[in-house]
Design an enzyme around this catalytic site. Structure first.
Site, short mmCIF file in Angstrom:
data_model
loop_
_atom_site.label_atom_id
_atom_site.label_comp_id
_atom_site.label_asym_id
_atom_site.label_seq_id
_atom_site.Cartn_x
_atom_site.Cartn_y
_atom_site.Cartn_z
N CYS A 192 34.04 58.97 53.65
CA CYS A 192 34.30 58.45 53.98
C CYS A 192 33.50 56.38 54.22
CB CYS A 192 35.27 56.97 55.49
SG CYS A 192 35.87 55.10 55.15
N CYS B 141 38.62 53.39 61.69
CA CYS B 141 39.21 52.63 60.47
C CYS B 141 39.51 51.21 60.99
CB CYS B 141 40.79 52.71 60.52
SG CYS B 141 41.01 53.54 58.72
N1 SAH Z 1 40.46 47.18 51.28
C1 SAH Z 1 40.79 48.47 51.48
C2 SAH Z 1 40.01 49.85 52.58
C3 SAH Z 1 39.56 49.23 53.54
S1 SAH Z 1 40.74 49.34 54.93
C4 SAH Z 1 42.22 48.32 52.16
O1 SAH Z 1 42.53 47.98 52.23
O2 SAH Z 1 42.70 49.79 51.41
C5 SAH Z 1 40.81 51.51 55.85
C6 SAH Z 1 42.03 50.80 55.96
O3 SAH Z 1 42.33 50.80 57.83
C7 SAH Z 1 43.20 49.82 55.73
O4 SAH Z 1 44.30 50.25 55.49
C8 SAH Z 1 42.91 49.42 56.68
O5 SAH Z 1 44.37 48.40 56.68
C9 SAH Z 1 43.16 49.65 58.24
N2 SAH Z 1 42.44 49.63 58.73
C10 SAH Z 1 41.76 47.66 59.25
N3 SAH Z 1 41.80 47.37 60.42
C11 SAH Z 1 42.22 48.79 61.57
C12 SAH Z 1 42.13 48.86 62.35
N4 SAH Z 1 41.35 48.24 63.18
N5 SAH Z 1 42.62 50.10 63.48
C13 SAH Z 1 42.95 50.98 62.71
N6 SAH Z 1 42.95 50.64 60.74
C14 SAH Z 1 43.02 49.80 60.25
#
Ligand code: SAH
Length: 347
Positions: free
Chosen positions: A108, A340
């Site tokens: 990742c 994530c």
């Molecule tokens: N900017 C991109 C990639 C980075 S985030 C995007 O938004 O897809 C990767 C994933 O993690 C995204 O689906 C985001 O919404 C999610 N995410 C962000 N914060 C999170 C959290 N605290 N818990 C679980 N998923 C989260």
């Protein structure tokens, strides 16, 4: 003393390197040899290029620099997940994660230092955006995880997801150039279908990717299919409405024939009601798609809370009744803040 005008050799196009060698009376195949060291063999300095004469190496050192990333801090989770704090040549830090499962090892990777999008539930959003990563800095994260995969698991790296820090579609050129190198025979020779780019869903960039006929997979962080709610948790939705996103996805599917994955967190009192699930079903019908229901990871003082198991079951039932595949994705690496949305350089 190093001259300030030295360029990073990995930011040159292959033909620029050829021209450089021609200009210095060297054979054109030198460029090919050097490119092989730079990408396929992931050399970190010019002295590793042992099939070049010392004088050729000196010539390169005189004109160019190399700025590989440094993995300064590696943390291992009890579930096997590894989080790397990656220091860039200007001292800024991003994070990358190795996620092992029975059948795959996934890298990742981050695409930006911080992020400008301000999603209310995401830890990276609190960092603000500092700068885009260069293609080589993205590539290096993959190389480092590939080595860790061999070293700690004795298995090859199988998948790459752009789900680390940053919004990859706001750093499109460098992300595409990194993916080109990762998939090229002159680079890591990985299959495009093993790569997933995750985005908040910037419509005009999804159209551009379709036009560019990219071969990797697309994941969209949807989280709600109701405009008002989405705007309140993801400000990008103010200027990039669900209707526009839906149109872009139609175009993507028409051009690529590839389904999309929606990433979706269900939060208590945000999107845990039946009408939320129904709106998601409707959105999922725009093009062939599947849903990953992601477990929420809390951090600091964030007020978002994962919805109940009952709410998740309700989502799964409604999606299934409508023929939409939904999987529940458990978090990995929570004990080291590698899950994530937790990437924020606390290490
Ligand atoms: N900017 C991109 C990639 C980075 S985030 C995007 O938004 O897809 C990767 C994933 O993690 C995204 O689906 C985001 O919404 C999610 N995410 C962000 N914060 C999170 C959290 N605290 N818990 C679980 N998923 C989260």
């Amino acid at each position: 003393m190093e001259s300030p005008v030295k360029r990073d050799i990995r930011r040159l196009k292959p033909e620029e390197l050829e021209k450089f060698f021609a200009g210095h009376g060297e054979k054109p195949f030198r460029a090919k040899q050097v490119n092989e060291w730079l990408w396929k063999k992931s050399a970190k300095d010019f002295d590793q290029m042992t099939n070049l004469s010392l004088s050729t190496r000196d010539l390169l050192k005189e004109h160019f620099t190399m700025n590989p990333i440094r993995v300064d801090n590696m943390q291992r989770s009890e579930d096997g997940t590894i989080k790397n704090a990656v220091t860039l040549s200007d001292g800024l830090v991003v994070e990358s994660v190795l996620i092992p499962t029975d059948d795959r090892i996934t890298a990742c990777v981050s695409s930006q230092v911080g992020c400008s999008l301000d999603c209310k539930f995401c830890a990276t959003a609190r960092l603000k955006r500092m700068r885009n990563l260069n293609a080589d800095e993205i590539y290096d994260q993959v190389v480092a995880i590939r080595q860790q995969s061999e070293l700690f698991f004795n298995r090859p790296l199988t998948n790459i997801v752009f789900m680390g820090m940053g919004e990859p579609l706001l750093n499109y050129t460098n992300v595409i150039s990194a993916i080109d190198k990762i998939t090229s025979k002159a680079g890591l020779n990985m299959a495009s279908k093993r790569i997933t780019l995750s985005t908040v869903g910037i419509a005009k960039m999804i159209i551009k990717m379709a036009d560019d006929e990219v071969k990797f997979n697309l994941a969209v962080s949807l989280h709600t299919a109701i405009n008002e709610k989405r705007s309140s948790i993801m400000p990008i939705n103010d200027s990039n409405r669900l209707e526009e996103l839906g149109e872009a996805l139609k175009y993507w599917y028409k051009k690529t024939r590839r389904e999309v994955t929606y990433e979706y967190v269900v939060w208590e009192n945000v999107n845990d009601k039946i009408e939320d699930a129904q709106a998601l079903v409707k959105f999922c019908k725009i093009i062939p798609s599947k849903v990953n229901l992601i477990e929420y990871n809390t951090f600091d003082d964030v007020e978002f809370r994962q919805a109940s198991a009952k709410a998740l079951a309700m989502y799964q039932r409604i999606l299934e009744e409508n023929g939409i595949v939904a999987r529940i994705r458990r978090s990995r690496g929570k004990d080291i803040d590698a899950a994530c949305g937790q990437l924020a350089n606390k290490s």
